[in-house]
Design a protein around this motif. Structure first.
Motif, short mmCIF file in Angstrom:
data_model
loop_
_atom_site.label_atom_id
_atom_site.label_comp_id
_atom_site.label_asym_id
_atom_site.label_seq_id
_atom_site.Cartn_x
_atom_site.Cartn_y
_atom_site.Cartn_z
N UNK A 63 2.48 -11.52 2.97
CA UNK A 63 1.47 -11.77 3.42
C UNK A 63 2.29 -10.61 5.13
N UNK A 64 2.79 -9.32 5.45
CA UNK A 64 3.36 -8.98 5.99
C UNK A 64 2.56 -9.27 7.65
N UNK A 65 3.06 -9.53 8.75
CA UNK A 65 3.26 -9.63 9.74
C UNK A 65 3.81 -9.50 11.16
N UNK A 66 3.46 -8.88 11.99
CA UNK A 66 4.79 -8.66 13.30
C UNK A 66 4.11 -10.13 14.31
N UNK A 168 -2.91 -3.59 10.30
CA UNK A 168 -4.03 -3.13 10.58
C UNK A 168 -4.97 -4.24 8.60
N UNK A 169 -4.72 -2.96 7.80
CA UNK A 169 -5.82 -3.40 6.41
C UNK A 169 -6.00 -4.67 6.45
N UNK A 170 -5.12 -5.63 6.56
CA UNK A 170 -5.06 -6.77 6.61
C UNK A 170 -6.26 -7.78 7.68
N UNK A 171 -5.79 -6.98 8.84
CA UNK A 171 -6.94 -7.34 10.27
C UNK A 171 -8.22 -6.79 10.03
#
Length: 337
Positions: A63-66, A168-171
């Protein structure tokens, strides 16, 4: 003038003066004159530098994160840095002659990013977004022992990870899931509160029933105590009655003995009187009745004599034919003296 310059640097800058390929001056905050045609000046900042960063990484569950944070470092070996990068300035030290001084922060950030990627990549997304402090601590400990930083002559002072955010979608998905979980917990809390209320009501009812049972038990004990007291009183009264009855029986027995004794005494007196009379009459019992009558006639009154004569007549009534008795005679006999 004549190619001679004067230069002075601040205490946060390390200046290296190369003259004819050799180091003529090297130190922090130096001031000196130098001959420009045969000199080269390198100024390396040794003060702390704050470098913000934003990394786009991938977690263990892809899962991509920042990762957003800030790094603070300083140069602790100016000679090594000057040997790796070109920190040469113009004659008066006002401007660098190359872009190498801008490369050092990027190299430090690249090393930090590699270490951060290894920490974040070992965690799933849910754990990673909640482990900013743990990730920062782990990366900082690796930076302090990093050989790459030592080879650059750099020392990391602090590392702060401000946020680890998903897309944003995963959030939104996590927010929806968290919202559902919170709603479920709210429903569970309502259920638990109602269940606790029902349980508390049950306990209150049980306490009331236990109280009633205790009251009934006390009343039963009171009734039993009263019955036992009544039985004890009745037993005492029965003992008193028995004592009275025994006393009466004793009195009656004594009275019976007294009456028996009185009867025996009376009988003895009667026997004595009977014996006395019998002894007195014994001489008369042997006399002839005619003699007794004659004795009685001698001292008797006329009416007695007439009655005895009539008795004789009655005894010899079979021998008498007719007997006339006048009324005057009967009237005389009936009269009292």
């Amino acid at each position: 003038m004549l190619g001679i310059q004067y230069i002075k640097v601040s205490p946060t800058n390390h200046i290296i003066h190369y003259q004819s390929g050799k180091i003529a001056h090297s130190g922090v905050g130096l001031a000196f004159f130098y001959y420009v045609p045969i000199s080269s000046i390198a100024i390396v900042p040794v003060g702390s530098v704050d470098v913000p960063f934003i990394f786009n990484e991938m977690t263990a569950d892809f899962q991509p994160i920042t990762v957003q944070g800030q790094l603070t470092f300083r140069v602790n070996d100016a000679g090594r840095v000057a040997s790796l990068l070109n920190y040469t300035t113009n004659a008066n030290g006002a401007q660098y002659t190359s872009q190498d001084p801008d490369k050092l922060p990027q190299r430090v950030i690249n090393i930090t990013q590699v270490l951060t990627r290894s920490e974040v990549g070992a965690r799933p997304m849910r754990e990673a977004i909640r482990s900013s402090d743990a990730v920062a601590s782990a990366v900082m400990s690796k930076l302090k022992t990093s050989e790459e930083l030592k080879s650059l002559g750099v020392e990391v002072l602090t590392l702060s990870i401000l946020a680890i955010k998903p897309t944003p979608e995963m959030a939104r998905a996590l927010e929806a899931e968290a919202r559902e979980e919170l709603l479920r917990r709210a429903d569970q809390a309502i259920y638990d509160r109602r269940n606790a209320s029902v349980e508390q009501e049950r306990r209150i009812k049980e306490n009331e029933l236990n109280t009633e049972i205790a009251v009934e038990e006390k009343q039963r004990q009171i009734r039993e105590a009263k019955v036992e007291a009544d039985l004890a009183v009745e037993a005492k009264e029965q003992q008193v009655r028995e004592s009275k009855m025994k006393g009466q029986i004793k009195v009656e027995e004594d009275r019976k003995q007294l009456v028996t004794a009185q009867i025996e005494n009376t009988r003895a007196e009667a026997d004595a009187q009977s014996y006395t009379i019998e002894a007195s009459l014994r001489p008369l019992r042997d006399l002839d009745p005619n003699v007794l009558q004659m004795l009685a006639m001698q001292s008797a009154e006329p009416r007695l004599m007439i009655s005895l004569a009539m008795k004789e007549l009655a005894q010899n009534a079979s021998k008498i034919g007719n007997l006339n008795i006048s009324p005057e005679l009967l009237e005389t006999l009936m009269k009292k003296k």
